[in-house]
Scaffold this motif. Structure first.
Motif, PDB file in Angstrom:
ATOM      1  N   THR A   1       0.807  -1.225   0.000  1.00  0.00           N
ATOM      2  CA  THR A   1       0.000   0.000   0.000  1.00  0.00           C
ATOM      3  C   THR A   1       0.836   1.270   0.000  1.00  0.00           C
ATOM      4  O   THR A   1       0.430   2.260  -0.588  1.00  0.00           O
ATOM      5  N   ASP A   2       1.996   1.229   0.632  1.00  0.00           N
ATOM      6  CA  ASP A   2       2.787   2.455   0.724  1.00  0.00           C
ATOM      7  C   ASP A   2       4.185   2.324   0.136  1.00  0.00           C
ATOM      8  O   ASP A   2       5.085   3.073   0.471  1.00  0.00           O
ATOM      9  N   GLY A   3       4.366   1.358  -0.770  1.00  0.00           N
ATOM     10  CA  GLY A   3       5.675   1.236  -1.378  1.00  0.00           C
ATOM     11  C   GLY A   3       5.893  -0.073  -2.101  1.00  0.00           C
ATOM     12  O   GLY A   3       4.955  -0.798  -2.416  1.00  0.00           O
ATOM     13  N   VAL A   4       7.169  -0.366  -2.331  1.00  0.00           N
ATOM     14  CA  VAL A   4       7.566  -1.537  -3.106  1.00  0.00           C
ATOM     15  C   VAL A   4       8.522  -2.390  -2.275  1.00  0.00           C
ATOM     16  O   VAL A   4       9.521  -1.894  -1.761  1.00  0.00           O
ATOM     17  N   TYR A   5       8.184  -3.663  -2.154  1.00  0.00           N
ATOM     18  CA  TYR A   5       9.082  -4.641  -1.554  1.00  0.00           C
ATOM     19  C   TYR A   5      10.019  -5.103  -2.656  1.00  0.00           C
ATOM     20  O   TYR A   5       9.586  -5.457  -3.757  1.00  0.00           O
ATOM     21  N   PHE A   6      11.319  -5.110  -2.387  1.00  0.00           N
ATOM     22  CA  PHE A   6      12.339  -5.466  -3.383  1.00  0.00           C
ATOM     23  C   PHE A   6      13.212  -6.563  -2.789  1.00  0.00           C
ATOM     24  O   PHE A   6      13.798  -6.387  -1.717  1.00  0.00           O
ATOM     25  N   LEU A   7      13.303  -7.693  -3.481  1.00  0.00           N
ATOM     26  CA  LEU A   7      14.143  -8.800  -3.042  1.00  0.00           C
ATOM     27  C   LEU A   7      15.223  -9.065  -4.078  1.00  0.00           C
ATOM     28  O   LEU A   7      14.921  -9.428  -5.225  1.00  0.00           O
ATOM     29  N   ASP A   8      16.462  -8.856  -3.675  1.00  0.00           N
ATOM     30  CA  ASP A   8      17.616  -9.219  -4.497  1.00  0.00           C
ATOM     31  C   ASP A   8      17.951 -10.658  -4.116  1.00  0.00           C
ATOM     32  O   ASP A   8      18.364 -10.923  -2.988  1.00  0.00           O
ATOM     33  N   ASN A   9      17.753 -11.593  -5.026  1.00  0.00           N
ATOM     34  CA  ASN A   9      18.005 -13.001  -4.746  1.00  0.00           C
ATOM     35  C   ASN A   9      19.486 -13.368  -4.707  1.00  0.00           C
ATOM     36  O   ASN A   9      19.831 -14.529  -4.524  1.00  0.00           O
ATOM     37  N   LEU A  10      20.350 -12.387  -4.905  1.00  0.00           N
ATOM     38  CA  LEU A  10      21.804 -12.583  -4.912  1.00  0.00           C
ATOM     39  C   LEU A  10      22.230 -13.548  -6.017  1.00  0.00           C
ATOM     40  O   LEU A  10      23.268 -14.189  -5.941  1.00  0.00           O
ATOM     41  N   ALA A  11      21.423 -13.621  -7.064  1.00  0.00           N
ATOM     42  CA  ALA A  11      21.707 -14.504  -8.191  1.00  0.00           C
ATOM     43  C   ALA A  11      22.544 -13.807  -9.260  1.00  0.00           C
ATOM     44  O   ALA A  11      23.291 -14.460  -9.974  1.00  0.00           O
ATOM     45  N   SER A  12      22.395 -12.502  -9.380  1.00  0.00           N
ATOM     46  CA  SER A  12      23.125 -11.730 -10.382  1.00  0.00           C
ATOM     47  C   SER A  12      23.287 -10.304  -9.866  1.00  0.00           C
ATOM     48  O   SER A  12      22.406  -9.463 -10.064  1.00  0.00           O
ATOM     49  N   PRO A  13      24.404 -10.019  -9.198  1.00  0.00           N
ATOM     50  CA  PRO A  13      24.599  -8.691  -8.605  1.00  0.00           C
ATOM     51  C   PRO A  13      24.463  -7.543  -9.602  1.00  0.00           C
ATOM     52  O   PRO A  13      23.873  -6.516  -9.290  1.00  0.00           O
ATOM     53  N   PHE A  14      24.982  -7.713 -10.820  1.00  0.00           N
ATOM     54  CA  PHE A  14      24.885  -6.649 -11.815  1.00  0.00           C
ATOM     55  C   PHE A  14      23.436  -6.361 -12.168  1.00  0.00           C
ATOM     56  O   PHE A  14      23.006  -5.205 -12.207  1.00  0.00           O
ATOM     57  N   GLN A  15      22.667  -7.416 -12.448  1.00  0.00           N
ATOM     58  CA  GLN A  15      21.267  -7.213 -12.815  1.00  0.00           C
ATOM     59  C   GLN A  15      20.478  -6.591 -11.664  1.00  0.00           C
ATOM     60  O   GLN A  15      19.702  -5.656 -11.868  1.00  0.00           O
TER      61      GLN A  15
END
Length: 97
Positions: free
Chosen positions: A59-73
């Protein structure tokens, strides 16, 4: 296990944000309403079966999960998403849940 962030926005326009994601990235919507993201045309990392990033709208933003699969991406997607959200909102706050 990955690295989680919550990007809080004053006025999150989920439709505009979804359009932005679909224009910029390869997007696959999951069964739970989250979005798996990768850079268009990027070669998958040979050592991982995970997508680079998962995002979900709250409701008030975006949850972001970096899966640590591709640091550059993950870094590129994060930077572009933050730039987009800043263009739509005067203030955003990034925290680790």
């Amino acid at each position: 296990m990955g690295k989680e962030y919550f990007i809080k926005c004053q006025k999150l326009d989920t439709q505009a944000t979804r359009r932005f994601l679909e224009q910029r990235f390869t997007v696959l919507e999951t069964a739970v309403g989250a979005f798996e993201l990768s850079l268009r045309g990027a070669t998958p990392e040979p050592t991982s079966d995970w997508v680079p990033v998962v995002v979900a709208f709250e409701t008030d933003g975006v949850y972001f999960l970096d899966n640590l699969a591709s640091p550059f991406q993950a870094a590129s997607i994060f930077m572009q998403l933050v730039d987009f959200l800043l263009s739509r909102s005067e203030v955003i706050t990034i925290t680790e849940p």
